[in-house]
Design a protein around this motif. Structure first.
Motif, PDB file in Angstrom:
ATOM      1  N   LEU A  26      29.738  53.503  60.236  1.00 29.39           N
ATOM      2  CA  LEU A  26      29.992  52.077  60.371  1.00 29.39           C
ATOM      3  C   LEU A  26      30.402  51.839  61.819  1.00 29.39           C
ATOM      4  CD1 LEU A  26      30.316  49.301  58.973  1.00 29.39           C
ATOM      5  CD2 LEU A  26      32.730  49.891  58.624  1.00 29.39           C
ATOM      6  N   ILE A  27      29.604  51.073  62.555  1.00 28.06           N
ATOM      7  CA  ILE A  27      29.900  50.735  63.944  1.00 28.06           C
ATOM      8  C   ILE A  27      30.615  49.391  63.956  1.00 28.06           C
ATOM      9  CG2 ILE A  27      28.956  50.363  66.242  1.00 28.06           C
ATOM     10  CD1 ILE A  27      28.503  53.208  65.114  1.00 28.06           C
ATOM     11  N   ILE A  28      31.759  49.349  64.637  1.00 28.50           N
ATOM     12  CA  ILE A  28      32.588  48.143  64.660  1.00 28.50           C
ATOM     13  C   ILE A  28      32.791  47.712  66.109  1.00 28.50           C
ATOM     14  CG2 ILE A  28      34.825  47.144  64.027  1.00 28.50           C
ATOM     15  CD1 ILE A  28      34.970  49.452  61.900  1.00 28.50           C
ATOM     16  N   ALA A  29      32.618  46.422  66.349  1.00 30.36           N
ATOM     17  CA  ALA A  29      32.830  45.869  67.685  1.00 30.36           C
ATOM     18  C   ALA A  29      33.474  44.494  67.543  1.00 30.36           C
ATOM     19  CB  ALA A  29      31.520  45.767  68.457  1.00 30.36           C
ATOM     20  N   SER A  30      34.040  44.018  68.635  1.00 29.59           N
ATOM     21  CA  SER A  30      34.691  42.715  68.627  1.00 29.59           C
ATOM     22  C   SER A  30      34.308  41.945  69.881  1.00 29.59           C
ATOM     23  CB  SER A  30      36.209  42.884  68.556  1.00 29.59           C
ATOM     24  OG  SER A  30      36.854  41.634  68.537  1.00 29.59           O
ATOM     25  N   ARG A  34      35.791  37.666  67.290  1.00 20.23           N
ATOM     26  CA  ARG A  34      35.050  37.912  66.055  1.00 20.23           C
ATOM     27  C   ARG A  34      34.768  39.403  65.902  1.00 20.23           C
ATOM     28  NH1 ARG A  34      28.715  36.627  64.861  1.00 20.23           N
ATOM     29  NH2 ARG A  34      28.653  37.502  62.762  1.00 20.23           N
ATOM     30  N   SER A  35      35.100  39.946  64.740  1.00 17.70           N
ATOM     31  CA  SER A  35      34.797  41.351  64.446  1.00 17.70           C
ATOM     32  C   SER A  35      33.423  41.448  63.816  1.00 17.70           C
ATOM     33  CB  SER A  35      35.841  41.935  63.492  1.00 17.70           C
ATOM     34  OG  SER A  35      37.107  41.957  64.122  1.00 17.70           O
ATOM     35  N   MET A  36      32.680  42.483  64.209  1.00 16.77           N
ATOM     36  CA  MET A  36      31.328  42.698  63.689  1.00 16.77           C
ATOM     37  C   MET A  36      31.164  44.155  63.298  1.00 16.77           C
ATOM     38  SD  MET A  36      29.133  40.522  66.456  1.00 16.77           S
ATOM     39  CE  MET A  36      30.333  40.043  67.657  1.00 16.77           C
ATOM     40  N   ALA A  37      30.300  44.414  62.324  1.00 11.82           N
ATOM     41  CA  ALA A  37      30.074  45.785  61.866  1.00 11.82           C
ATOM     42  C   ALA A  37      28.622  45.967  61.455  1.00 11.82           C
ATOM     43  CB  ALA A  37      30.993  46.114  60.688  1.00 11.82           C
ATOM     44  N   ALA A  38      28.135  47.182  61.628  1.00  9.88           N
ATOM     45  CA  ALA A  38      26.773  47.523  61.208  1.00  9.88           C
ATOM     46  C   ALA A  38      26.743  48.995  60.818  1.00  9.88           C
ATOM     47  CB  ALA A  38      25.777  47.259  62.335  1.00  9.88           C
ATOM     48  N   ALA A  67      27.244  42.255  71.392  1.00  8.40           N
ATOM     49  CA  ALA A  67      28.683  42.462  71.583  1.00  8.40           C
ATOM     50  C   ALA A  67      28.963  43.825  72.198  1.00  8.40           C
ATOM     51  CB  ALA A  67      29.406  42.320  70.243  1.00  8.40           C
ATOM     52  N   VAL A  68      28.271  44.851  71.700  1.00 13.82           N
ATOM     53  CA  VAL A  68      28.458  46.201  72.224  1.00 13.82           C
ATOM     54  C   VAL A  68      27.994  46.272  73.673  1.00 13.82           C
ATOM     55  CG1 VAL A  68      27.645  48.573  72.016  1.00 13.82           C
ATOM     56  CG2 VAL A  68      28.379  47.348  69.989  1.00 13.82           C
ATOM     57  N   ARG A  69      26.859  45.649  73.968  1.00 15.64           N
ATOM     58  CA  ARG A  69      26.350  45.649  75.349  1.00 15.64           C
ATOM     59  C   ARG A  69      27.330  44.948  76.288  1.00 15.64           C
ATOM     60  NH1 ARG A  69      21.315  46.695  77.074  1.00 15.64           N
ATOM     61  NH2 ARG A  69      19.650  47.203  75.614  1.00 15.64           N
ATOM     62  N   GLU A  70      27.875  43.812  75.846  1.00 19.64           N
ATOM     63  CA  GLU A  70      28.728  43.011  76.717  1.00 19.64           C
ATOM     64  C   GLU A  70      30.104  43.645  76.924  1.00 19.64           C
ATOM     65  OE1 GLU A  70      30.555  38.507  76.761  1.00 19.64           O
ATOM     66  OE2 GLU A  70      28.494  38.818  76.050  1.00 19.64           O
ATOM     67  N   THR A  71      30.695  44.162  75.842  1.00 21.46           N
ATOM     68  CA  THR A  71      32.049  44.725  75.946  1.00 21.46           C
ATOM     69  C   THR A  71      32.041  46.180  76.401  1.00 21.46           C
ATOM     70  OG1 THR A  71      32.100  45.434  73.613  1.00 21.46           O
ATOM     71  CG2 THR A  71      32.858  43.195  74.120  1.00 21.46           C
ATOM     72  N   GLY A  72      30.921  46.876  76.152  1.00 24.97           N
ATOM     73  CA  GLY A  72      30.823  48.274  76.562  1.00 24.97           C
ATOM     74  C   GLY A  72      31.682  49.224  75.777  1.00 24.97           C
ATOM     75  N   ASN A 101      42.125  60.282  47.513  1.00 24.13           N
ATOM     76  CA  ASN A 101      41.944  61.366  48.482  1.00 24.13           C
ATOM     77  C   ASN A 101      40.636  61.156  49.225  1.00 24.13           C
ATOM     78  OD1 ASN A 101      44.318  62.522  47.695  1.00 24.13           O
ATOM     79  ND2 ASN A 101      43.418  64.403  46.886  1.00 24.13           N
ATOM     80  N   TYR A 102      40.637  61.489  50.519  1.00 24.03           N
ATOM     81  CA  TYR A 102      39.418  61.270  51.295  1.00 24.03           C
ATOM     82  C   TYR A 102      39.480  62.001  52.623  1.00 24.03           C
ATOM     83  CZ  TYR A 102      42.146  57.843  54.023  1.00 24.03           C
ATOM     84  OH  TYR A 102      43.076  57.234  54.816  1.00 24.03           O
ATOM     85  N   LEU A 103      38.299  62.118  53.234  1.00 23.89           N
ATOM     86  CA  LEU A 103      38.165  62.607  54.595  1.00 23.89           C
ATOM     87  C   LEU A 103      37.431  61.554  55.402  1.00 23.89           C
ATOM     88  CD1 LEU A 103      37.890  65.281  52.607  1.00 23.89           C
ATOM     89  CD2 LEU A 103      37.615  66.420  54.777  1.00 23.89           C
ATOM     90  N   SER A 104      37.863  61.344  56.641  1.00 30.57           N
ATOM     91  CA  SER A 104      37.198  60.365  57.481  1.00 30.57           C
ATOM     92  C   SER A 104      37.318  60.762  58.945  1.00 30.57           C
ATOM     93  CB  SER A 104      37.796  58.964  57.276  1.00 30.57           C
ATOM     94  OG  SER A 104      39.125  58.925  57.795  1.00 30.57           O
ATOM     95  N   ALA A 105      36.475  60.158  59.764  1.00 28.17           N
ATOM     96  CA  ALA A 105      36.509  60.377  61.212  1.00 28.17           C
ATOM     97  C   ALA A 105      36.368  59.037  61.912  1.00 28.17           C
ATOM     98  CB  ALA A 105      35.392  61.315  61.652  1.00 28.17           C
ATOM     99  N   GLU A 106      37.108  58.870  63.015  1.00 26.41           N
ATOM    100  CA  GLU A 106      37.015  57.668  63.832  1.00 26.41           C
ATOM    101  C   GLU A 106      36.776  58.079  65.280  1.00 26.41           C
ATOM    102  OE1 GLU A 106      40.308  55.009  63.465  1.00 26.41           O
ATOM    103  OE2 GLU A 106      40.336  55.122  61.269  1.00 26.41           O
ATOM    104  N   ALA A 107      35.756  57.505  65.881  1.00 27.59           N
ATOM    105  CA  ALA A 107      35.429  57.774  67.287  1.00 27.59           C
ATOM    106  C   ALA A 107      35.374  56.441  68.017  1.00 27.59           C
ATOM    107  CB  ALA A 107      34.099  58.506  67.410  1.00 27.59           C
ATOM    108  N   GLU A 108      36.234  56.300  69.023  1.00 28.79           N
ATOM    109  CA  GLU A 108      36.317  55.039  69.755  1.00 28.79           C
ATOM    110  C   GLU A 108      36.223  55.313  71.243  1.00 28.79           C
ATOM    111  OE1 GLU A 108      39.186  51.084  69.850  1.00 28.79           O
ATOM    112  OE2 GLU A 108      39.992  52.994  69.133  1.00 28.79           O
ATOM    113  N   GLY A 109      35.446  54.491  71.948  1.00 31.57           N
ATOM    114  CA  GLY A 109      35.338  54.713  73.379  1.00 31.57           C
ATOM    115  C   GLY A 109      34.242  53.891  74.007  1.00 31.57           C
ATOM    116  N   PRO A 110      33.949  54.199  75.269  1.00 27.30           N
ATOM    117  CA  PRO A 110      32.920  53.449  75.990  1.00 27.30           C
ATOM    118  C   PRO A 110      31.524  53.740  75.447  1.00 27.30           C
ATOM    119  CG  PRO A 110      33.693  55.294  77.306  1.00 27.30           C
ATOM    120  CD  PRO A 110      34.576  55.236  76.101  1.00 27.30           C
TER     121      PRO A 110
END
Length: 201
Positions: A26-30, A34-38, A67-72, A101-110
């Motif tokens: 799930l890709i999340i940007a703001s 406005r928050s957006m996801a795909a 949004a991703v292009r503009e905010t980077g 119970n669950y496993l998850s990963a979050e990767a945030e950056g440029p």
């Protein structure tokens, strides 16, 4: 992220393993409040073990792409095995409550937008990765497409590279319970990926 440090991990190898095992992010940007996801498939490049790269693609018609292009920048979230846990399984008495119970990963950056040649290479890598899992079926590849049709499709998407500045995850497998209680939960879950993960910790 789960607030309990006991459940948090920054183990890069584990996080990469989790994404490779569950490569649908799930890709999340703001943008402009406005928050957006795909949702999109995601690939991990581990050439640099300390700075893995993540690649994914988005449709140009999707507002999140602009949004991703503009905010980077963006956040990619991957969810691994998960399950409802009944308090009856612990065997610890009446004062227990249900959990998940669950496993998850979050990767945030440029984020870096890839050019059309790099986007084609990403699609080649993407199809090769998942076609390999379908053997002995002969693998499908982009070469089988009409190249003008492919060019049109490539103009409709953008591939991106994300190098995480924050790369963390959650391993929530009842570590706050006794070993005997964890074993009872794992047995109750049967032969499932989550139960196997619980038996490994």
């Amino acid at each position: 992220m789960h607030p309990t440090k006991l459940f948090q991990t920054q183990d890069i190898a584990h996080l990469c393993d989790l994404i490779e095992a569950h490569p649908f992010a799930l890709i999340i940007a703001s943008k402009d409040g406005r928050s957006m996801a795909a949702h999109t498939p995601i690939l991990v490049d581990r050439k640099d073990q300390h700075r893995p790269e993540l690649r994914f693609h988005l449709a140009n018609a999707n507002p999140i792409t602009a949004a991703v292009r503009e905010t980077g920048k963006a956040l990619a979230v991957v969810t691994g095995p998960h399950a409802y846990i009944s308090p009856d399984w612990y065997g610890l008495g009446p004062d227990q409550v249900p959990t998940w119970n669950y496993l998850s990963a979050e990767a945030e950056g440029p984020i870096e937008a890839l050019d059309i040649d790099e986007t084609r290479l990403f699609l080649e890598d993407l199809s090769a990765t998942f076609e390999a899992s379908l053997a002995p079926k002969p693998p499908w590849s982009l070469d089988k497409m009409n190249q003008k049709k492919l060019e049109g499709l490539l103009n409709g998407i953008t591939a991106f590279r994300l190098i995480p500045k924050r790369f963390e995850g959650v391993i929530k497998l009842n570590q706050n319970k006794t070993e005997a209680a964890r074993n009872r939960v794992a047995e109750a879950l049967g032969d499932t990926p989550l139960a196997r993960q619980m038996k490994e910790i």
